[in-house]
Structure formats: C-alpha cells, structure tokens
Enzyme design. Structure first.
Site, short mmCIF file in Angstrom:
data_model
loop_
_atom_site.label_atom_id
_atom_site.label_comp_id
_atom_site.label_asym_id
_atom_site.label_seq_id
_atom_site.Cartn_x
_atom_site.Cartn_y
_atom_site.Cartn_z
N GLU A 117 51.56 25.36 -51.64
CA GLU A 117 50.28 25.98 -52.03
C GLU A 117 50.21 27.37 -51.42
O GLU A 117 51.00 27.68 -50.52
CB GLU A 117 49.12 25.12 -51.54
CG GLU A 117 49.15 24.88 -50.05
CD GLU A 117 48.35 23.65 -49.64
OE1 GLU A 117 47.12 23.76 -49.67
OE2 GLU A 117 48.93 22.61 -49.28
N LYS A 119 49.03 30.43 -49.09
CA LYS A 119 48.46 30.50 -47.75
C LYS A 119 47.38 31.58 -47.77
O LYS A 119 47.68 32.77 -47.88
CB LYS A 119 49.55 30.85 -46.72
CG LYS A 119 49.01 30.82 -45.30
CD LYS A 119 50.14 30.89 -44.29
CE LYS A 119 49.62 30.67 -42.89
NZ LYS A 119 48.61 31.64 -42.47
N ASP A 121 44.55 34.12 -46.71
CA ASP A 121 44.36 34.97 -45.54
C ASP A 121 42.86 35.06 -45.27
O ASP A 121 42.20 36.02 -45.64
CB ASP A 121 44.96 36.35 -45.80
CG ASP A 121 45.30 37.05 -44.52
OD1 ASP A 121 45.20 36.42 -43.45
OD2 ASP A 121 45.67 38.23 -44.57
N TYR A 228 38.07 27.38 -50.05
CA TYR A 228 39.11 26.57 -50.67
C TYR A 228 39.53 25.48 -49.70
O TYR A 228 39.87 25.77 -48.54
CB TYR A 228 40.34 27.45 -50.98
CG TYR A 228 40.12 28.34 -52.18
CD1 TYR A 228 40.29 27.85 -53.46
CD2 TYR A 228 39.75 29.66 -52.01
CE1 TYR A 228 40.07 28.66 -54.57
CE2 TYR A 228 39.54 30.49 -53.11
CZ TYR A 228 39.70 29.97 -54.39
OH TYR A 228 39.49 30.77 -55.48
N LYS A 316 56.17 32.86 -44.97
CA LYS A 316 55.41 34.09 -45.08
C LYS A 316 56.14 35.15 -45.90
O LYS A 316 57.36 35.19 -45.93
CB LYS A 316 55.15 34.68 -43.67
CG LYS A 316 54.43 33.74 -42.72
CD LYS A 316 52.93 33.81 -42.83
CE LYS A 316 52.34 34.95 -42.07
NZ LYS A 316 51.91 34.60 -40.73
N CYS A 410 55.43 53.02 -9.39
CA CYS A 410 54.52 52.35 -10.31
C CYS A 410 53.46 53.33 -10.81
O CYS A 410 52.81 54.00 -10.01
CB CYS A 410 53.86 51.18 -9.60
SG CYS A 410 52.55 50.44 -10.56
N CYS A 413 49.82 52.10 -9.23
CA CYS A 413 49.44 52.13 -7.82
C CYS A 413 50.34 53.02 -6.98
O CYS A 413 50.10 53.22 -5.80
CB CYS A 413 49.45 50.71 -7.25
SG CYS A 413 51.11 50.01 -7.14
N CYS A 428 57.01 46.21 -10.15
CA CYS A 428 56.27 46.94 -9.11
C CYS A 428 56.31 46.08 -7.85
O CYS A 428 56.05 44.88 -7.89
CB CYS A 428 54.83 47.18 -9.55
SG CYS A 428 53.79 47.82 -8.24
N CYS A 433 49.04 45.00 -7.47
CA CYS A 433 48.89 46.08 -8.43
C CYS A 433 48.03 45.71 -9.64
O CYS A 433 47.08 46.39 -9.98
CB CYS A 433 50.27 46.52 -8.88
SG CYS A 433 50.22 47.84 -10.06
S1 IVH Z 1 47.20 23.69 -43.94
C1 IVH Z 1 48.15 22.76 -39.26
N1 IVH Z 1 47.04 25.17 -46.03
O1 IVH Z 1 46.86 29.13 -42.04
C2 IVH Z 1 47.18 23.55 -40.02
N2 IVH Z 1 46.58 26.17 -43.94
O2 IVH Z 1 48.74 29.57 -39.93
C3 IVH Z 1 47.56 23.46 -41.42
N3 IVH Z 1 45.87 28.51 -44.08
O3 IVH Z 1 45.15 27.31 -39.61
C4 IVH Z 1 46.57 23.89 -42.33
N4 IVH Z 1 45.99 28.66 -46.25
O4 IVH Z 1 43.79 28.71 -41.35
C5 IVH Z 1 46.93 25.13 -44.70
N5 IVH Z 1 46.84 26.35 -48.00
C6 IVH Z 1 46.75 26.30 -46.68
C7 IVH Z 1 46.35 27.42 -45.93
C8 IVH Z 1 46.28 27.30 -44.55
C9 IVH Z 1 45.69 29.30 -45.15
C10 IVH Z 1 45.65 28.94 -42.71
C11 IVH Z 1 44.86 27.98 -41.88
C12 IVH Z 1 45.80 27.58 -40.79
C13 IVH Z 1 46.68 28.77 -40.72
C14 IVH Z 1 47.99 28.44 -40.06
#
Ligand code: IVH
Length: 667
Positions: A117, A119, A121, A228, A316, A410, A413, A428, A433
C-alpha cells in the site's frame, strides 16, 4: 406537546441524522457524492434546527456534533492499548531483498506473500472505539503514550464516529491510520497564512501535524484533513492483512485505491514502480510504499526488532539529491566530549523541507570527500536522518575555497583536544564542556531572558548533541527541516519550535544583556546597565570605569562585564544575534488605566517615595509631570499637599487620593 408529535420529531431527527451521515460517507469516504452540495447543506440545516429546538432528541453521535466544544488548555496524555511501532526503511530493491532474506531465515519453511500500500506522508493517529463508538483519538507520542486529540480528529469528515451502521455487531478496538492534507489544500492554506502574516507550513505533513495540534477544534475543522486507515490492532480473527483492509472498508473507513496483494517480491517491485511514476500526480504526499507480510499469523511470529515489526517494511522512494554551498564548517562538542565537524549550508529545500546543516562525521570523512569551505556540494536526506554530503563538485571551485583544519583546542571551552591512536574522533579533555555549553543556552532561553516558551533542557541538549546548535545565536538559524528528524523525541513539532524561537526575537535591552549569561550580571545589574548605556553598542564600548561608575555596580561586576565584552567570541555572538534579527525593544510599559495619562503628585505618600512613585507611573505608561495644567489627567493628593491641589480644584482637574492611585497602578 403530545406523545405522537414527540415521536414524529424524534423520527425525523433520526432519519435526517442517518441520511446526513450517509451523504457524508459517500462524499468524504467514497469520494462519490450522491447528491448536490445544496441538498446536503439543506438537510444538515434542517437537522441543526430540529436539534436546537429539541435538544432532548439529539443523537449522541449526530453528524452535527463534529465541530464543537471549547478550545482546550492543553492536550491530555493517553496511553495506547498497544504500542505504536514505526517501520524500518529500505532504499532500493536490494535492501528489500535483504529484508526478505532475513525473514526467510527466521521462518525457513514459510511461504511468503505480501500486501502493498502507499506510505502516506502525514501524521499517525490511533482511534479507539468502544461499543462501535469513537472514544479516543491519540497521536503517536513516544509510541506508548500519545496526546489526546479526539476533539480535533472528530472534525475530520472521513473518520466515522460510530461504526454500528456499517460494521454490524459492536466493535471495540484500536484502528490506526494517517491524517493527511492534500497538496491543493496545503497550497491554499499557505496562501492564507501568508496573507495573515503567519508562518508557512513547509510541506503537507507539517501542515497536517500542525492542524491536529491546534487547541481549538474549529481551526482543525477548517483545514479539510483526511484520514486513511491502514490497520486494526485488535485481534478480530482475521487471517491476512488484506482482510484487515477489507474489514476497515466495511467498517466505513476511507481506503486508498492503490493497494495490492503481491505473490512475491517481483510483484512488489512492479507495484513500487507504478506508484513511483504516479507520485507527482497524487493529490497528497507519499514517501514510498509499505510492504507487509500478508499472513497475520506469520507476521505475528516474526515479532519485532526494537521499535519496528519484522514483518513490515517501508520501501522508500530514493532520496532526493540537491546542490548547495558549504558556508562554513563548525565543530560541535557532544555529551561525551566528541568533536563533530558540521557543515553549515546555504539553506536548501530537499525532500520536502529546508535544511541548513549537514554532518561531516569526522576528520577522515572530510578528507575522503575533500570538502572545503565555499565548496558546492551534493546533499541528500535519506530517511529520517540529518542530511549527508554525498560529493563535492570540484569543477565549480573558484580558488577561494578554504580547507578546514580540526581545531587543537575545544571551540567551546578552550581546553585541549586529544585523539587516541587508531581512533577517528577528537575528544575535548574537559569533561564538563558539554554541561557548560548547555547551561549557557538554557539560561539564554529562560524566563528572565529570551523566554522561549516550551523549549526545555531536553530539546536543547538534543540540539547540541546533534550538532544543530553550538551557541544561542544558532537557535535563530534553525530550520524546520533541521529539526524534523529529531521530532519524535521532542513531542513538540518542528513548526512549533521554530515559531517559538522566531517569536522570541523581540526583547528588551535588559533581558538581552541578562541572557548573555555574563558572570555576576543578574537581572538587576542588567537593568542598571541598560538604563545607563541605552544600547548594546554603547555598552560594548564602555570602559571598566564607565561601568563601575553606575551606582550599585562594584568593581568585581564591572570587571567581569568589561572582560566579557572584550572577548572576540562574545563580540561575535552578539554580532550574530543582531544579524539574526533580534529586535531590541524599548522597555515594555504595562498597559494600565494610567497609560497615556499625565499625573501630578502633590504632598507625601505613605506607601511610595517620590522616586518610587515616579518609576511606577512611568512603568504604568503614564507621564510624570511637575505642574498642574488643564491637560493634567490626575492630581494625586498626599499628606500635606501644596498649592497644586488648589490649582487642580480651580482648573477642574480630577484629584485622587493615594489609595485610588495605587489601585490605578494595579498595586
Ligand atoms: S503501517 C508499525 N501503513 O509510516 C507501524 N504505516 O514509518 C506500521 N505510514 O508510523 C504502520 N502510511 O505513520 C502503515 N500505509 C501505511 C502507512 C504507514 C504511512 C506511516 C505511519 C507509521 C510510519 C512508519
């Protein structure tokens, strides 16, 4: 009113509420409005009218009750029923393959399939439902304890308040998902912020987070957020993650169209590349895809490493790379005394945020990159870390670049630094410090000084440790993008921290002087110095004798202050503070009933000496005058008044006694 009539009204209210809720669902969850806005609005209006007239029939989760209540004082803490984990990042297919390798090694006999799915932001939120009713919505916080943002989350139209209509039997448990803001809404919001002279949000994620962190739900409601859902953490006996999404959909949660069951990594990669191509055209920001082991029993058996489940990974998009210029290389001293060279960059926008610093790690790394001051460099932000310098572009050199040499003493200090044989880091030798540095900056932000609300020792220590700040002047250079990677620890969002710093730029001269943390110069002395010299420039040029000539300031204090201003490092600090835009204000006078009024005192007062009365009037914003005229506002009549009292009488000027005077002064 008759029972029959009552029943009719109640029926009408129930029907209206259910229809409005259904239309909300179609519009906000399915993105498929069944009727025109006018119809939706007029049904809602009728519902509101009925509910106002017959509040006894209003349903608890009426769709009219999303925005309401008073602004909060602060957010309460909430403990999550299940810890909110985060995800391990993977960049590139090989890292995803390595992940699969690891899980296959743990469960060699298992057959893996995946669920993919996007991810989002945005901001992770956990929703707790009891008896199908939304009871608490919380931010992640530290994963165990978050902040109660229920009133704000309720304003999001795609969050169902009641699941009973959709999901059948009573649902109890936690649903996780992401609050997002579309790019369109973000742009409009920023236009509005600009008009109102308010800070802009650097990206959609910060805007979403900033909108949830509003104490007034009405503001959140105006931000048009979406939610979502991606997980149910309560065991409902489902078999796969795919089924979880099906269940979420059935319960009435908004689902994003792009999800995919993948039989193997090949299919995962195909999905990834499809999404990557679409990324630019999607209405909201995404930073990759989430890949989960689909079988929930397998997922559970894989467990977690640290804060992240083993059976899930954030695949990512490759980090964005941009070029910028190294304006300086400074050295930061950490808690353990370790010296880290940090590149100060011309601020640049990368992966959604503006950054102004990159870590250079150590002397070897500088040598490897051959990075010099004034060089043009390529930087990248990979995941949640402070940017790295990837390479130098030597063709752009002009010959004016300067090589950096690690200092032998340093920079904080002045103690000697040392490097053990075979080690890369300089350290240091003064073990206090870091503490000294931290103390100075803490003092700078404290109440009597710059008073930066909410920026506590923990945050400052972290900033020092991460090389973001070395002294107080660095605070004003901080960009949200510098802080975002550290945000999780801090609870305060980057937006708030930067705003708190920027809002503290106006100070009075005594507070500025006090903030410098000069030995023996407390608030009183700072005030005396400001009165005598009137400006920072004059104070910096003052001789020891000039300072010593001030009543109340003795030789020791004068010497300490004078020596402080002689030091190059300190002069530099002041210069940088002024360059950062510190505005020194005339001493703030309180706004009181005496503000702008002209006051004459005649006779002696019981509680105040003449000097004290004079000062009090000035502080209260009034004008101290010695003779009565028709422009005088008040004549204060004390014991044994002189002819001024008579004159006031004659001119019809209001006379008051000491008691009234003190009251006007607010004492
Ligand atoms: S599953 C273990 N599904 O990404 C947490 N997370 O980097 C798993 N996020 O904390 C969550 N889209 O805030 C999941 N489709 C998605 C997501 C998602 C964005 C975020 C979420 C999570 C973070 C982890």
């Amino acid at each position: 009113m008759s029972k029959v009539n009552d029943k009719r009204i109640q029926d009408r209210i129930t029907k209206l509420a259910s229809e409005v809720n259904e239309l909300r669902f179609r519009y906000h969850v399915l993105d498929d409005p069944g009727v025109t806005d006018e119809i939706y609005d007029s049904l809602t209006q009728e519902l509101i009218e009925f509910e106002t007239k017959y509040p006894q029939f209003r349903l608890k989760n009426s769709p009219t009750q999303r925005v309401g209540g008073h602004p909060l004082e602060k957010f309460e803490k909430v403990k999550h029923l299940h810890r909110m984990l985060s995800l391990t990042d993977a960049f590139g297919e090989s890292e995803v393959q390595a992940w699969e390798g690891r899980i296959k090694k743990i469960l060699p006999d298992e057959k893996f399939d995946y669920f993919c799915e996007v991810k989002f932001d945005g901001l992770a939120i956990s929703l707790r439902y009891e008896q199908s009713e939304l009871v608490v919505a919380a931010t992640r916080g530290d994963g165990f304890v978050g902040e109660n943002v229920t009133a704000n989350i309720k304003t999001i139209q795609s969050v169902p308040l009641d699941l009973s209509a959709e999901g059948g039997s009573a649902f109890g448990g936690e649903v996780r998902g992401e609050v997002v803001m579309t790019k369109q809404v973000w742009e409009n919001l920023n236009k509005q912020q600009e008009k109102e002279d308010k800070p802009l949000y650097v990206n959609t994620r910060n805007a979403a987070a900033g909108s949830i962190r509003q104490l007034d739900p009405k503001i959140t409601a105006s931000r048009k957020l979406q939610f979502y859902a991606y997980d149910i953490v309560t065991d409902l006996g489902l078999r796969t993650h795919q089924e979880v999404h099906g269940k979420l959909k059935a319960l009435g949660f908004k689902q994003y169209a792009y999800q995919k069951h993948a039989k193997n990594l090949e299919e995962v990669f195909k999905f990834f590349h499809e999404i990557e191509k679409m990324r630019k055209h999607l209405p909201f920001g995404i930073d990759g895809i989430v890949v989960s082991v689909n079988n929930l029993a397998t997922f559970k058996r894989l467990g977690a490493v640290g804060k992240a489940p083993r059976g899930m990974i954030a695949f990512k998009f490759p980090p964005e790379q941009v070029t910028t210029v190294v304006e300086d290389i400074i050295v930061q001293v950490g808690r353990t005394g370790k010296l880290t060279p940090i590149a100060k960059l011309r601020p640049v926008f990368v992966s959604g945020t503006t950054v102004s610093r990159a870590t250079l790690h150590n002397e070897d790394e500088i040598r490897r990159l051959d990075v010099r001051i004034s060089d043009t460099v390529v930087i990248q932000r990979a995941g949640d870390v402070i940017p790295d310098i990837v390479e130098v572009l030597p063709k752009l050199r002009t010959g004016h670049e300067r090589k950096f040499v690690m200092p032998r003493v340093c920079p904080i200090c002045g103690s000697e630094v040392s490097k053990k044989a075979g080690m890369v880091d300089y350290v240091c030798t003064n073990k206090y410090c870091f503490a000294k540095q931290a103390r100075g900056i803490r003092h700078f932000v404290s109440k009597g000084a710059f008073d930066m609300a909410g920026i506590g020792p923990k945050i400052l220590d972290k900033f020092i440790e991460e090389g973001l700040i070395e002294d107080a002047a660095d605070l004003f250079d901080l960009k949200e993008g510098d802080i975002v990677p550290l945000e999780r620890f801090a609870e305060k969002s980057a937006v708030n921290i930067v705003a708190a710093i920027q809002n503290a730029k106006k100070v009075t001269l005594p507070k500025f002087i006090y903030a410098l943390g000069i030995l023996h110069v407390g608030e009183e002395t700072a005030f005396d110095l400001s009165q005598r010299f009137g400006s920072m420039e004059k104070l910096m040029r003052a001789s020891k004798q000039d300072i010593n000539a001030i009543p109340n300031i003795g030789e020791v204090v004068a010497e300490s202050a004078h020596n402080w201003f002689l030091r190059r490092r300190n002069q530099d600090l002041i210069r940088r503070l002024l360059k950062a835009g510190i505005q020194i204000e005339k001493i703030k006078v309180k706004h009181t009933p005496l503000t702008g009024k002209s006051i004459v005192v005649t006779g002696s007062l019981e509680k105040l000496s003449r000097e004290e009365a004079k000062e009090a009037v000035r502080e209260a914003g009034g004008d101290w005058v010695s003779s009565v005229s028709k422009n005088t506002d008040y004549v204060v009549v004390g014991e044994n008044p002189g002819s001024k009292a008579d004159k006031a009488e004659k001119l019809g000027v209001k006379t008051i006694d000491e008691k009234e005077f003190l009251k006007l002064l607010g004492r």
